[in-house]
Scaffold this motif. Sequence first.
Motif, mmCIF file in Angstrom:
data_model
loop_
_atom_site.group_PDB
_atom_site.id
_atom_site.type_symbol
_atom_site.label_atom_id
_atom_site.label_comp_id
_atom_site.label_asym_id
_atom_site.label_seq_id
_atom_site.Cartn_x
_atom_site.Cartn_y
_atom_site.Cartn_z
ATOM 1 N N UNK A 94 0.828 -1.215 0.000
ATOM 2 C CA UNK A 94 0.000 0.000 0.000
ATOM 3 C C UNK A 94 0.857 1.258 0.000
ATOM 4 N N UNK A 95 1.937 1.223 0.755
ATOM 5 C CA UNK A 95 2.846 2.379 0.814
ATOM 6 C C UNK A 95 3.448 2.650 -0.569
ATOM 7 N N UNK B 110 -3.568 -2.518 3.481
ATOM 8 C CA UNK B 110 -4.090 -3.284 2.345
ATOM 9 C C UNK B 110 -5.239 -2.551 1.664
ATOM 10 N N UNK B 111 -6.081 -1.878 2.480
ATOM 11 C CA UNK B 111 -7.202 -1.150 1.869
ATOM 12 C C UNK B 111 -6.677 0.046 1.066
ATOM 13 N N UNK B 112 -5.625 0.672 1.578
ATOM 14 C CA UNK B 112 -5.000 1.781 0.840
ATOM 15 C C UNK B 112 -4.493 1.251 -0.510
ATOM 16 N N UNK B 113 -3.865 0.071 -0.491
ATOM 17 C CA UNK B 113 -3.342 -0.513 -1.740
ATOM 18 C C UNK B 113 -4.464 -0.679 -2.763
ATOM 19 N N UNK C 142 -7.006 1.395 -7.745
ATOM 20 C CA UNK C 142 -8.176 1.714 -8.579
ATOM 21 C C UNK C 142 -8.075 3.124 -9.143
ATOM 22 N N UNK C 143 -7.608 4.069 -8.322
ATOM 23 C CA UNK C 143 -7.470 5.451 -8.805
ATOM 24 C C UNK C 143 -6.458 5.499 -9.957
ATOM 25 N N UNK C 144 -5.348 4.795 -9.783
ATOM 26 C CA UNK C 144 -4.276 4.874 -10.789
ATOM 27 C C UNK C 144 -4.537 4.017 -12.028
#
Length: 462
Positions: free
Chosen positions: A101-102, A227-230, A235-237
């Motif tokens: 995610x980072x 993991x949720x950030x990942x 999806x945004x990218x």
Amino acid sequence: MAVSDKILKRSIDPSVHQMLARAEELGLETAWDRYEAMLPECGFGELGVCCRNCNMGPCRISPFEDAGPKRGVCGATADIIVARNLIRMIAAGAAAHSDHGRDLAHTMLLTAEGKGGGYEIRDEQKLQALAAEYNISTEGRSKEETALALARAVYAEFGKQEGPIQFSRRAPQKRVGLWQKLGIDPRGVDREIVEIMHRTHIGVDNDPVNLILQGLRAAIADGWGGSMIATEISDVLFGTPKPTRSLANLGVLKADEVNIIVHGHEPTLSEMIVAASRDAEMLALATKLGAKGINVVGLCCTGNEVLMRHGIPLAGNFLQQELAVITGAVEAIIVDVQCIMPALGNLTGCFHTKFISTSPKAKFPGATHIEFHEEQAYDIAKEIVRLAVENYRWRKPGQVVIPNDKVECLVGFSTEAILAALGGSLDPLLEQIKSGAIKGIAGVVGCNNPKVQHRGPGRGWT
Ligand code: SF4
């Protein structure tokens, strides 16, 4: 090709049977052979009652009632040692998935600053929704400016000293209340992982329940944080997945095309490999060398990323990585991080296949290392694809055995896609659950292991 009972017990998948028989014929070992050679596995390790957390050990607790030591040199009991070992495993897993995610947050930061070598913001609607969740104003801001503010906000979740982690507030209030009551509402992602390492050091936390609770806090920090950030930033990218049809299993490899496998976890590399494989210059080079095209296929999680966004076929799951190479039809297996067997170095050395590592965090014996940097993403991906295409000329057609086995799959069920299918609201689904027509919903996530009979795509995929 004859298939022995031993092979039949290892998997229910005919393509795996065929490739394991081929491995035997060629005298090549696989994870199943190494597992069987390991038996009996260490009973102390299996029970988790071996400790090497300090130099007074290693200590091991006897599981037998009347024989052997019941405490380590420091006095730790079996319960303490098992709890410490378990939560160190949680720390490693949470670190790995959250670091993913980072890395995505880093890629979005570079993209927003105009330094992402080919990346762009593909799902602006999702960007706006996430910005709102983080209380980031989008008024008068370009999508890049919003992405920059969001990237900084999610980046900060990792090093935060005080919570809450923003996405954890998506959980029902009752659940958050329970976390708070138990003292396991996570603060920052890294903090919870570091605290596990501190608590399991000699002479710190020696209450098994207290240890396990910290394991849960780190697991929540990962699941509802890293993991949720990942997922969200991917999806945004790269675009939020929509239902897509594709194919899966070893039969997706092609006898007359350059086969490139992307294997590992993160979409940053695999997305660019897919883009570079469609580059007109690369396609012309492939044709010049006698191939009918460039066939990119996936393995494991990075394969899933490009499967659900681009319909790129999946060659298999974790236990099929060696079998894909044994087909003799793979020009390059390109890896980033996680679930990559170090055995691939020796194995690819038996074929013309190039084993290319790309992450500074993950190097392997026998691999060619081409370091991937987001700032030059497309150029590096193209260099890797070029190497794979040029390698086609060294393929030995007489050594190629590709199982004729692939199944259709329907993938891409993101939360957004499910909501859209339900007409924009979860109500129809909730009604069915309330009426008892649907008994419950379970998420099954994980990978396979030679200890359990392997299942392939279309046959209880694991
Ligand atoms: S921490 Fe205790 S049980 Fe573990 S190795 Fe040291 S002395 Fe042995």
